[in-house]
Each structure stands twice: as C-alpha cells, then as structure tokens.
Design an enzyme around this catalytic site. Structure first.
Site, PDB file in Angstrom:
ATOM      1  N   GLY A  10       0.849  -1.198   0.000  1.00  9.33           N
ATOM      2  CA  GLY A  10       0.000   0.000   0.000  1.00  9.33           C
ATOM      3  C   GLY A  10       0.877   1.237   0.000  1.00  9.33           C
ATOM      4  O   GLY A  10       1.839   1.322   0.769  1.00  9.33           O
ATOM      5  N   ALA A  11       0.552   2.175  -0.894  1.00  9.47           N
ATOM      6  CA  ALA A  11       1.384   3.384  -1.013  1.00  9.47           C
ATOM      7  C   ALA A  11       0.535   4.640  -0.973  1.00  9.47           C
ATOM      8  O   ALA A  11       0.785   5.613  -1.689  1.00  9.47           O
ATOM      9  CB  ALA A  11       2.211   3.317  -2.290  1.00  9.47           C
ATOM     10  N   ALA A  14      -0.560   6.371   4.458  1.00  6.84           N
ATOM     11  CA  ALA A  14      -0.082   5.493   5.536  1.00  6.84           C
ATOM     12  C   ALA A  14       1.139   4.703   5.070  1.00  6.84           C
ATOM     13  O   ALA A  14       2.174   4.651   5.753  1.00  6.84           O
ATOM     14  CB  ALA A  14      -1.197   4.557   5.988  1.00  6.84           C
ATOM     15  N   GLY A  15       1.034   4.087   3.884  1.00  7.21           N
ATOM     16  CA  GLY A  15       2.121   3.243   3.395  1.00  7.21           C
ATOM     17  C   GLY A  15       3.379   4.044   3.098  1.00  7.21           C
ATOM     18  O   GLY A  15       4.488   3.647   3.462  1.00  7.21           O
ATOM     19  N   ASP A 210      -8.888  -4.973   0.045  1.00  3.91           N
ATOM     20  CA  ASP A 210      -8.091  -6.166  -0.293  1.00  3.91           C
ATOM     21  C   ASP A 210      -7.263  -6.652   0.901  1.00  3.91           C
ATOM     22  O   ASP A 210      -7.232  -7.845   1.214  1.00  3.91           O
ATOM     23  CB  ASP A 210      -7.103  -5.877  -1.428  1.00  3.91           C
ATOM     24  N   HIS A 231     -20.072  10.709   5.500  1.00  4.20           N
ATOM     25  CA  HIS A 231     -19.787  12.133   5.418  1.00  4.20           C
ATOM     26  C   HIS A 231     -21.095  12.876   5.144  1.00  4.20           C
ATOM     27  O   HIS A 231     -21.874  12.457   4.297  1.00  4.20           O
ATOM     28  CB  HIS A 231     -18.783  12.377   4.285  1.00  4.20           C
ATOM     29  N   THR A 243     -16.319  19.184   0.640  1.00  9.54           N
ATOM     30  CA  THR A 243     -15.424  19.122   1.797  1.00  9.54           C
ATOM     31  C   THR A 243     -16.046  19.690   3.070  1.00  9.54           C
ATOM     32  O   THR A 243     -16.807  20.658   3.037  1.00  9.54           O
ATOM     33  CB  THR A 243     -14.093  19.860   1.507  1.00  9.54           C
ATOM     34  N   ARG A 275     -19.340  14.316  12.563  1.00  6.86           N
ATOM     35  CA  ARG A 275     -19.974  13.931  11.295  1.00  6.86           C
ATOM     36  C   ARG A 275     -21.164  13.016  11.487  1.00  6.86           C
ATOM     37  O   ARG A 275     -22.176  13.145  10.804  1.00  6.86           O
ATOM     38  CB  ARG A 275     -18.957  13.247  10.393  1.00  6.86           C
TER      39      ARG A 275
HETATM   40  C1  LIG Z   1     -13.653  11.856   0.282  1.00  8.68           C
HETATM   41  C2  LIG Z   1     -12.743  11.687   1.452  1.00  8.68           C
HETATM   42  C3  LIG Z   1     -12.211  12.794   2.077  1.00  8.68           C
HETATM   43  C4  LIG Z   1     -11.374  12.654   3.173  1.00  8.68           C
HETATM   44  N1  LIG Z   1     -10.875  13.768   3.781  1.00  8.68           N
HETATM   45  C5  LIG Z   1     -10.035  13.634   4.812  1.00  8.68           C
HETATM   46  C6  LIG Z   1      -9.481  14.778   5.452  1.00  8.68           C
HETATM   47  O1  LIG Z   1      -9.749  15.909   5.083  1.00  8.68           O
HETATM   48  N2  LIG Z   1      -8.633  14.579   6.483  1.00  8.68           N
HETATM   49  C7  LIG Z   1      -8.300  13.321   6.926  1.00  8.68           C
HETATM   50  O2  LIG Z   1      -7.505  13.205   7.865  1.00  8.68           O
HETATM   51  N3  LIG Z   1      -8.816  12.208   6.339  1.00  8.68           N
HETATM   52  C8  LIG Z   1      -9.670  12.348   5.308  1.00  8.68           C
HETATM   53  N4  LIG Z   1     -10.203  11.229   4.722  1.00  8.68           N
HETATM   54  C9  LIG Z   1      -9.751   9.923   5.167  1.00  8.68           C
HETATM   55  C10 LIG Z   1      -8.347   9.644   4.582  1.00  8.68           C
HETATM   56  O3  LIG Z   1      -8.313  10.042   3.223  1.00  8.68           O
HETATM   57  C11 LIG Z   1      -8.003   8.165   4.655  1.00  8.68           C
HETATM   58  O4  LIG Z   1      -8.188   7.706   5.968  1.00  8.68           O
HETATM   59  C12 LIG Z   1      -6.544   7.948   4.268  1.00  8.68           C
HETATM   60  O5  LIG Z   1      -6.222   8.614   3.068  1.00  8.68           O
HETATM   61  C13 LIG Z   1      -6.273   6.482   4.128  1.00  8.68           C
HETATM   62  O6  LIG Z   1      -4.936   6.349   3.724  1.00  8.68           O
HETATM   63  P1  LIG Z   1      -4.331   4.927   3.490  1.00  8.68           P
HETATM   64  O7  LIG Z   1      -2.909   5.121   3.109  1.00  8.68           O
HETATM   65  O8  LIG Z   1      -4.632   4.050   4.656  1.00  8.68           O
HETATM   66  O9  LIG Z   1      -5.171   4.301   2.262  1.00  8.68           O
HETATM   67  P2  LIG Z   1      -5.219   4.645   0.704  1.00  8.68           P
HETATM   68  O10 LIG Z   1      -4.831   6.038   0.391  1.00  8.68           O
HETATM   69  O11 LIG Z   1      -6.537   4.135   0.227  1.00  8.68           O
HETATM   70  O12 LIG Z   1      -4.063   3.741   0.116  1.00  8.68           O
HETATM   71  C14 LIG Z   1      -4.207   2.360  -0.035  1.00  8.68           C
HETATM   72  C15 LIG Z   1      -3.018   1.859  -0.836  1.00  8.68           C
HETATM   73  O13 LIG Z   1      -3.051   0.447  -0.857  1.00  8.68           O
HETATM   74  C16 LIG Z   1      -2.863  -0.005  -2.191  1.00  8.68           C
HETATM   75  N5  LIG Z   1      -3.522  -1.298  -2.319  1.00  8.68           N
HETATM   76  C17 LIG Z   1      -4.781  -1.634  -1.940  1.00  8.68           C
HETATM   77  N6  LIG Z   1      -5.039  -2.913  -2.230  1.00  8.68           N
HETATM   78  C18 LIG Z   1      -3.897  -3.418  -2.785  1.00  8.68           C
HETATM   79  C19 LIG Z   1      -3.524  -4.692  -3.310  1.00  8.68           C
HETATM   80  N7  LIG Z   1      -4.350  -5.734  -3.333  1.00  8.68           N
HETATM   81  N8  LIG Z   1      -2.282  -4.826  -3.840  1.00  8.68           N
HETATM   82  C20 LIG Z   1      -1.410  -3.784  -3.845  1.00  8.68           C
HETATM   83  N9  LIG Z   1      -1.714  -2.559  -3.380  1.00  8.68           N
HETATM   84  C21 LIG Z   1      -2.939  -2.381  -2.843  1.00  8.68           C
HETATM   85  C22 LIG Z   1      -3.461   1.087  -3.056  1.00  8.68           C
HETATM   86  O14 LIG Z   1      -2.951   1.038  -4.364  1.00  8.68           O
HETATM   87  C23 LIG Z   1      -3.005   2.320  -2.287  1.00  8.68           C
HETATM   88  O15 LIG Z   1      -1.694   2.655  -2.674  1.00  8.68           O
HETATM   89  C24 LIG Z   1     -11.058  11.354   3.634  1.00  8.68           C
HETATM   90  C25 LIG Z   1     -11.586  10.244   3.011  1.00  8.68           C
HETATM   91  C26 LIG Z   1     -12.430  10.406   1.937  1.00  8.68           C
HETATM   92  C27 LIG Z   1     -13.035   9.189   1.307  1.00  8.68           C
END
Ligand SMILES: Cc1cc2nc3c(=O)[nH]c(=O)nc-3n(C[C@H](O)[C@H](O)[C@H](O)COP(=O)(O)OP(=O)(O)OC[C@H]3O[C@@H](n4cnc5c(N)ncnc54)[C@H](O)[C@@H]3O)c2cc1C
Length: 358
Positions: A10-11, A14-15, A210, A231, A243, A275
C-alpha cells in the site's frame, strides 16, 4: 525473488509514511501499490488534519474530542498516540515541504472541523491529501538506493511460514500478468479501507478492502467492521465529497423548508457537530419529511420558501436511499421531489434518541 527487510503493501499516505520511516533507519524497503502511488485514494482527502499545535490547545483535548466523536467506541490507546504525536508530525511534514496554509501573520493557519472543540485543522487549500502524498513520494525517491517501488503490482495473498508468521506476499505484476513471491522480514499492510462495500460512498473504486480480506484469510481477527462513517455532504447519488472545509468556513445546512435544522440536533456546535451527528440529523430530516408527506400525498414538490445566501440541502430518493445535495442559494431551483414511505424511520428515531442523550 525480491527480498526486503520491510515490505510495505500500500502506497497511500499510511504506506508511504511508513516506508519513509523505515528507510530513514537504513534498512531495505519494498513498497507495493496496485495503482501508481500518487493515485492512491489518499488523494481524496481535502479538508485537512487535526493536531493540537496552537497555544491553549492540548493533545488531551484533541483525544477527548476524538473519543467522543467515536461514541466512545474508538481504541483509546491508539487515539492517545495519534493525538500526542500529531503536532510533531504536522511540523515534520511541513519541514519536508508540505505547503500548509499560513495565516496573515505567516504562522500555520487552521480551520474548524466538525466535532473539534477548537479550530485545529491544518490544511493545504482543498488538496491536503494530494499535497502530502506528492511530498512523501519525492522523499521516497530520494531514498531510491534503499527503497524499491513496485508500482502497479497487485498483492493477491500473504505468505506465512510454518509458525504462522507473515514472511512475504504473492504479487501480480499488472503490466505483464506475471506472479511473483516477495520475501520480507517484516510486512506492513497499509492497503486502505473497504468503502466500496457501501453505497453511496465517497471512496474511490479502488477501495475494495483487499488487505483486510487477505489478513482475514490467513487468520487475523477483524473488529468493528460495521463501523462506517457517513460524510454529511456529497453530490447527490455520486459520492463526490463537498469538503467539510465548507462547513468549517461557515456554510449552513438548510432543510427543504429553509430551516437551519442543526439547531434542533446540536444547538451549540450546529453544522460543526461531529460527522455522525450531522449525518444522522440529515437522515432524520429526510425521514420526517418523507413520512409525513407520504401520509398525505404520494407526490409533493419542494417548497419555494427560501432565505438569503446559504446553501440549500435538497433530498432525492435514489432506489430506497435518500441522498442530499448542498447548492449555493443562487442556483437553487425547486424541482419536483418524489416522496415515498420511509423504511428507515424506526432505526433513525432510535439513533437520534441515543444522540440527544449525549
Ligand atoms: C472523500 C474523502 C475525504 C477525506 N478527507 C479527509 C481529510 O480531510 N482529512 C483526513 O484526515 N482524512 C480524510 N479522509 C480519510 C483519509 O483520506 C483516509 O483515511 C486515508 O487517506 C487512508 O490512507 P491509506 O494510506 O490508509 O489508504 P489509501 O490512500 O486508500 O491507500 C491504499 C493503498 O493500498 C494499495 N492497495 C490496496 N489494495 C492493494 C492490493 N491488493 N495490492 C497492492 N496494493 C494495494 C493502493 O494502491 C493504495 O496505494 C477522507 C476520506 C475520503 C473518502
């Protein structure tokens, strides 16, 4: 076979942040993403990040707001760590190059966010997630001697050794379809959420849970799977976010009668209640209107009475679900709205009772 000390699957934010932290310790890192990293769903985060950085604020206050906002169901240890570390992390990101908004005095500026007892949201216009992601990606490129990026690789399953420890994962290279086993001393799963289980959703099509499923398949227990945050403001039926920054900057929510209905549900915080409280209030408004209209007439039209310059929430039923739209008053029209008996009335009423006792 690719081998790494740390394999980050995951990138998104968080990743990439985890990979950067690992790389800074000098170990070999592999980071895998099924899409190009900067197209991860973290791009969608618009509004900003909360941190108790300002004078007079405290991480304890931030933690309390977060715990209360979770209806006391959140993991309080995790929340404490997050709130304690958030200020330092914001400064760290700023020093890496994230162009956070600054106020007239040139200091990092904040906006108010729902559920927060003070304005403590740090942001980059309405592209906070995208801005941070690009900066982190640049930082990872600086460590290209120790960080290998596997872009457009799909993890299909986790690999366990005989003792049940996770020692790698099976990947499909999306470009040529080949399958490969990656070996790692440590595996970090950062594959994001499963928002596509729900409808409507503001989550991207790639948010299919996934990693959650893969961990479950090899025996990891999952908890609170039913806990999903709705939201309060999106484009009707589409799931495009409006937003929270809009409410943070002063937007009002009006019902179809032109009333600022949050007065009834959260008279102190109004539109900046957490929210779930705002979403539940909207649902209750939809239900109250739909059920009372259904009792008298199967079809009604939106009332014409509208006040000055605030946005307008209109309700439409798509299938069995209500959706709402917020529009600037100048663009508000009064299309006919088909009303139906409301299947959610009982559930919403009980949820509202719980809410009003807090
Ligand atoms: C519309 C919206 C607005 C938001 N606004 C805010 C905000 O203003 N402030 C805030 O703090 N949070 C906000 N959030 C929440 C925040 O965006 C998420 O909690 C955060 O971005 C999650 O980051 P992540 O790295 O965990 O996941 P993601 O950004 O979803 O990254 C997941 C990664 O895993 C990879 N991946 C997934 N499955 C596989 C697989 N099988 N094989 C290989 N790679 C895989 C993907 O390619 C991706 O790189 C918002 C969320 C939404 C939906």
């Amino acid at each position: 076979m690719p081998r790494h000390d740390v394999l980050v699957i995951g990138a998104g934010l968080a990743g990439q942040r985890a990979a950067l932290a690992a790389a800074e310790t000098g170990v070999s890192v592999g980071i895998v993403s099924k899409v190009h990293p900067v197209r991860s769903h973290s791009n969608a985060a618009q509004g900003g990040i909360n941190a108790a950085l300002q004078e007079g604020d405290s991480w304890e206050s931030h933690a309390f707001d977060t715990i209360k906002g979770s209806d006391y169901l959140g993991d309080q240890d995790a929340i404490s760590i997050m709130c304690r570390e958030a200020p330092e992390e914001i400064l760290h990101l700023e020093h890496l190059g994230v162009p956070f908004h600054r106020n007239e005095e040139g200091k990092l500026g904040t906006r108010a966010f729902g559920g927060a007892s003070q304005a403590r949201t740090y942001y980059v216009a309405d592209i906070t997630g995208q801005a941070i992601m690009h900066v982190l990606y640049e930082q990872l490129m600086k460590h290209s001697d120790s960080v290998s990026r596997y872009e457009e690789y799909f993890t299909t399953s986790l690999a366990l050794d005989d003792s049940g420890s996770c020692v790698g994962a099976v990947m499909r290279n999306i470009r040529d379809g080949s399958m490969e086993l990656f070996e790692a001393k440590n595996v970090i799963l950062a594959t994001g959420g499963n928002g596509q289980v729900w409808q409507p959703t503001t989550n991207a099509l790639i948010c299919t849970g996934d990693g959650i499923a893969q961990a479950y398949r090899v025996g990891a227990p999952l908890m609170d799977m039913e806990m999903i945050q709705y939201h309060p403001t999106t484009l009707a039926g589409k799931g495009f976010l409006i937003t929270e920054g809009a409410r943070g900057e002063g937007a009002h929510l009006l019902n179809a009668e032109g009333e600022r209905f949050m007065e009834k549900y959260a008279p102190n915080k109004m539109e900046l209640a957490s929210r779930d409280v705002v979403s539940r209030a909207e649902q209750t408004e939809h239900c109250a209107r739909s059920c009372s209209s259904a009792a008298t007439s199967p079809v009604s039209t939106s009332p014409a009475s509208r006040s000055t310059s605030s946005p307008v929430t209109t309700t439409r039923w798509v299938g069995s679900r209500p959706t709402s739209t917020v529009r600037p008053r100048s663009q508000a029209s009064t299309p006919p709205v088909r009303q139906r008996a409301c299947p959610f009335m009982a559930a919403t009423a009980s949820a509202q009772t719980r809410c009003s006792t807090r």
